[in-house]
Design a protein around this motif. Sequence first.
Motif, PDB file in Angstrom:
ATOM      1  N   ASP A  49       3.635  -4.922  -0.955  1.00 52.08           N
ATOM      2  CA  ASP A  49       2.984  -4.628   0.447  1.00 52.08           C
ATOM      3  C   ASP A  49       1.651  -4.435   0.544  1.00 52.08           C
ATOM      4  OD1 ASP A  49       1.805  -1.856  -0.196  1.00 52.08           O
ATOM      5  OD2 ASP A  49       4.044  -1.112  -0.444  1.00 52.08           O
ATOM      6  N   PHE A  50       1.138  -4.262   1.786  1.00 59.45           N
ATOM      7  CA  PHE A  50      -0.135  -4.559   2.002  1.00 59.45           C
ATOM      8  C   PHE A  50      -1.127  -3.240   1.477  1.00 59.45           C
ATOM      9  CE2 PHE A  50      -3.739  -4.976   5.326  1.00 59.45           C
ATOM     10  CZ  PHE A  50      -4.042  -6.262   5.422  1.00 59.45           C
ATOM     11  N   TRP A  51      -0.782  -1.995   1.319  1.00 56.86           N
ATOM     12  CA  TRP A  51      -1.405  -1.405   0.569  1.00 56.86           C
ATOM     13  C   TRP A  51      -1.748  -1.463  -0.994  1.00 56.86           C
ATOM     14  CZ3 TRP A  51      -4.889   1.945   1.716  1.00 56.86           C
ATOM     15  CH2 TRP A  51      -5.348   2.852   0.812  1.00 56.86           C
ATOM     16  N   ALA A  52      -0.611  -2.208  -1.647  1.00 60.42           N
ATOM     17  CA  ALA A  52      -0.908  -2.692  -2.579  1.00 60.42           C
ATOM     18  C   ALA A  52      -1.733  -3.880  -3.001  1.00 60.42           C
ATOM     19  CB  ALA A  52       0.428  -3.244  -3.330  1.00 60.42           C
ATOM     20  N   LEU A  53      -1.856  -4.643  -2.052  1.00 62.03           N
ATOM     21  CA  LEU A  53      -2.823  -5.755  -1.897  1.00 62.03           C
ATOM     22  C   LEU A  53      -4.192  -5.287  -1.576  1.00 62.03           C
ATOM     23  CD1 LEU A  53      -0.934  -8.536   0.034  1.00 62.03           C
ATOM     24  CD2 LEU A  53      -0.987  -7.891  -2.345  1.00 62.03           C
ATOM     25  N   THR A  54      -4.241  -4.249  -0.826  1.00 56.60           N
ATOM     26  CA  THR A  54      -5.489  -3.616  -0.511  1.00 56.60           C
ATOM     27  C   THR A  54      -6.260  -3.027  -1.769  1.00 56.60           C
ATOM     28  OG1 THR A  54      -4.875  -3.069   1.755  1.00 56.60           O
ATOM     29  CG2 THR A  54      -6.571  -1.733   0.841  1.00 56.60           C
ATOM     30  N   GLU A  55      -5.222  -2.322  -2.562  1.00 60.67           N
ATOM     31  CA  GLU A  55      -5.642  -1.849  -3.924  1.00 60.67           C
ATOM     32  C   GLU A  55      -6.312  -2.974  -4.746  1.00 60.67           C
ATOM     33  OE1 GLU A  55      -3.470   2.278  -4.727  1.00 60.67           O
ATOM     34  OE2 GLU A  55      -2.099   0.489  -4.813  1.00 60.67           O
ATOM     35  N   GLU A  56      -5.564  -4.025  -4.820  1.00 63.35           N
ATOM     36  CA  GLU A  56      -5.782  -5.215  -5.929  1.00 63.35           C
ATOM     37  C   GLU A  56      -7.140  -5.967  -5.325  1.00 63.35           C
ATOM     38  OE1 GLU A  56      -2.318  -7.555  -5.951  1.00 63.35           O
ATOM     39  OE2 GLU A  56      -1.088  -6.021  -6.952  1.00 63.35           O
ATOM     40  N   ALA A  57      -7.223  -5.983  -4.188  1.00 64.51           N
ATOM     41  CA  ALA A  57      -8.629  -6.741  -3.447  1.00 64.51           C
ATOM     42  C   ALA A  57      -9.594  -5.660  -3.821  1.00 64.51           C
ATOM     43  CB  ALA A  57      -8.359  -6.785  -1.910  1.00 64.51           C
ATOM     44  N   LEU A  58      -9.636  -4.383  -3.709  1.00 60.65           N
ATOM     45  CA  LEU A  58     -10.773  -3.676  -4.104  1.00 60.65           C
ATOM     46  C   LEU A  58     -11.403  -3.783  -5.488  1.00 60.65           C
ATOM     47  CD1 LEU A  58     -13.150  -1.547  -3.465  1.00 60.65           C
ATOM     48  CD2 LEU A  58     -11.026   0.196  -3.824  1.00 60.65           C
ATOM     49  N   ASP A  59     -10.081  -3.639  -6.547  1.00 64.60           N
ATOM     50  CA  ASP A  59     -10.436  -3.824  -7.653  1.00 64.60           C
ATOM     51  C   ASP A  59     -11.157  -5.353  -8.214  1.00 64.60           C
ATOM     52  OD1 ASP A  59      -9.005  -1.502  -8.375  1.00 64.60           O
ATOM     53  OD2 ASP A  59      -7.172  -2.344  -8.842  1.00 64.60           O
ATOM     54  N   TYR A  60     -10.813  -6.474  -7.514  1.00 63.77           N
ATOM     55  CA  TYR A  60     -11.258  -7.475  -7.481  1.00 63.77           C
ATOM     56  C   TYR A  60     -12.892  -7.496  -7.099  1.00 63.77           C
ATOM     57  CZ  TYR A  60     -12.682 -12.516  -7.004  1.00 63.77           C
ATOM     58  OH  TYR A  60     -13.370 -13.851  -7.206  1.00 63.77           O
ATOM     59  N   GLY A  90      -0.160  -4.435   8.051  1.00 58.99           N
ATOM     60  CA  GLY A  90      -0.149  -3.201   7.285  1.00 58.99           C
ATOM     61  C   GLY A  90       0.958  -2.387   6.884  1.00 58.99           C
ATOM     62  N   SER A  91       1.048  -1.613   5.795  1.00 55.68           N
ATOM     63  CA  SER A  91       2.261  -1.006   5.567  1.00 55.68           C
ATOM     64  C   SER A  91       2.476   0.180   6.573  1.00 55.68           C
ATOM     65  CB  SER A  91       2.268  -0.466   4.015  1.00 55.68           C
ATOM     66  OG  SER A  91       1.147   0.512   4.064  1.00 55.68           O
ATOM     67  N   VAL A  92       3.543   0.641   6.599  1.00 55.62           N
ATOM     68  CA  VAL A  92       3.957   1.583   7.507  1.00 55.62           C
ATOM     69  C   VAL A  92       3.171   3.019   7.265  1.00 55.62           C
ATOM     70  CG1 VAL A  92       5.891   3.310   8.103  1.00 55.62           C
ATOM     71  CG2 VAL A  92       6.195   1.011   7.899  1.00 55.62           C
ATOM     72  N   PRO A  93       3.246   3.585   6.145  1.00 52.54           N
ATOM     73  CA  PRO A  93       2.258   4.698   5.805  1.00 52.54           C
ATOM     74  C   PRO A  93       0.752   4.450   6.148  1.00 52.54           C
ATOM     75  CG  PRO A  93       3.734   4.327   3.917  1.00 52.54           C
ATOM     76  CD  PRO A  93       3.735   3.105   4.685  1.00 52.54           C
ATOM     77  N   PHE A 107       4.934  -1.767  14.724  1.00 50.39           N
ATOM     78  CA  PHE A 107       5.421  -2.725  14.168  1.00 50.39           C
ATOM     79  C   PHE A 107       4.862  -3.192  12.825  1.00 50.39           C
ATOM     80  CE2 PHE A 107       6.649  -3.207  18.657  1.00 50.39           C
ATOM     81  CZ  PHE A 107       8.114  -3.316  18.541  1.00 50.39           C
ATOM     82  N   SER A 108       5.374  -3.046  11.900  1.00 48.73           N
ATOM     83  CA  SER A 108       4.781  -3.511  10.477  1.00 48.73           C
ATOM     84  C   SER A 108       5.870  -4.525   9.658  1.00 48.73           C
ATOM     85  CB  SER A 108       4.842  -2.223   9.473  1.00 48.73           C
ATOM     86  OG  SER A 108       4.745  -2.631   8.159  1.00 48.73           O
ATOM     87  N   VAL A 109       5.047  -5.346   9.067  1.00 51.52           N
ATOM     88  CA  VAL A 109       5.801  -6.494   8.246  1.00 51.52           C
ATOM     89  C   VAL A 109       6.742  -6.047   7.278  1.00 51.52           C
ATOM     90  CG1 VAL A 109       4.037  -8.191   9.088  1.00 51.52           C
ATOM     91  CG2 VAL A 109       3.725  -7.135   6.691  1.00 51.52           C
ATOM     92  N   ASP A 110       6.564  -4.697   6.896  1.00 54.52           N
ATOM     93  CA  ASP A 110       7.306  -4.061   5.678  1.00 54.52           C
ATOM     94  C   ASP A 110       8.792  -4.399   5.918  1.00 54.52           C
ATOM     95  OD1 ASP A 110       5.021  -2.984   4.895  1.00 54.52           O
ATOM     96  OD2 ASP A 110       5.725  -1.173   5.079  1.00 54.52           O
ATOM     97  N   GLU A 111       9.202  -4.372   7.216  1.00 51.95           N
ATOM     98  CA  GLU A 111      10.578  -4.659   7.824  1.00 51.95           C
ATOM     99  C   GLU A 111      10.860  -6.077   7.099  1.00 51.95           C
ATOM    100  OE1 GLU A 111      13.267  -5.359  11.915  1.00 51.95           O
ATOM    101  OE2 GLU A 111      11.412  -3.621  11.773  1.00 51.95           O
ATOM    102  N   LEU A 112      10.066  -7.013   7.306  1.00 49.78           N
ATOM    103  CA  LEU A 112      10.431  -8.371   6.776  1.00 49.78           C
ATOM    104  C   LEU A 112      10.158  -8.888   5.629  1.00 49.78           C
ATOM    105  CD1 LEU A 112       9.212 -10.012  10.380  1.00 49.78           C
ATOM    106  CD2 LEU A 112      11.511  -9.403   9.875  1.00 49.78           C
ATOM    107  N   ARG A 113       8.930  -8.248   4.927  1.00 47.18           N
ATOM    108  CA  ARG A 113       8.853  -8.684   3.838  1.00 47.18           C
ATOM    109  C   ARG A 113       8.067  -9.935   3.431  1.00 47.18           C
ATOM    110  NH1 ARG A 113      10.729  -4.967  -0.323  1.00 47.18           N
ATOM    111  NH2 ARG A 113      10.559  -6.575  -1.872  1.00 47.18           N
TER     112      ARG A 113
END
Length: 217
Positions: A58-69, A118-121, A140-146
């Motif tokens: 999900d987008f939040w996980a990618l946001t965290e990984e992008a910040l780490d990079y 973006g993720s729902v939360p 509408f979040s892409v979480d529903e579709l993955r």
Amino acid sequence: MAYAAYVFDAYGTLFDVHAAVRRHAAAIGPDGQQLSEIWRAKQLEYSWTRSLMREWRDFWALTEEALDYAFERVPSADKALRADLLEAYFELDCYREVPAVLKALKATGARVAILSNGSVPMLNSAVRNAALDTVIDDVFSVDELRTFKTDPAVYDMVTTAYRLYPGAVSFQSSNRWDVAGAAKFGFRTVWVNRARMPDEYRDLSPSLILPDLNGVE
């Protein structure tokens, strides 16, 4: 022409993706802008890569990984600020004109919605923080579709939910690639070119180009 629904991308369109770094600019130091730009670029790159691989995160996980990079690329920025930056990103500021524009569109009787990677939360948090929950009808979040934009299935979430033809939807995004995807799907598209970038995807042109959301109608 009036549209039945006005649908907005979230990040970069309604919410300022660089606000989190600006909030902690003094602590980050002179390389804050570079950090923020790398953070945003990698966040998007990771979403496209994951979509092509069909390997969902999900987008939040990618946001965290992008910040780490980004921290690795900008060693002058203190990694101890990670939690503060992520908290700030979870509560991004909206652009100044956003509340008035959305209220005016809602007053026409049209539906007003967000369609986002973006993720729902994180979307719900940003909407509440900007006090937009009284003017936005649906998120509408892409979480529903993955999967992520520009998969046509993402844009179809709106037409399916509202039982509308694509041409009855006006879609606004600051991301030119997103506008291209929405135009290919059949939406009326508005490119909110906040960064004054040159045009691209010229075979999938926007219906309208604006410097900000003022003028959306």
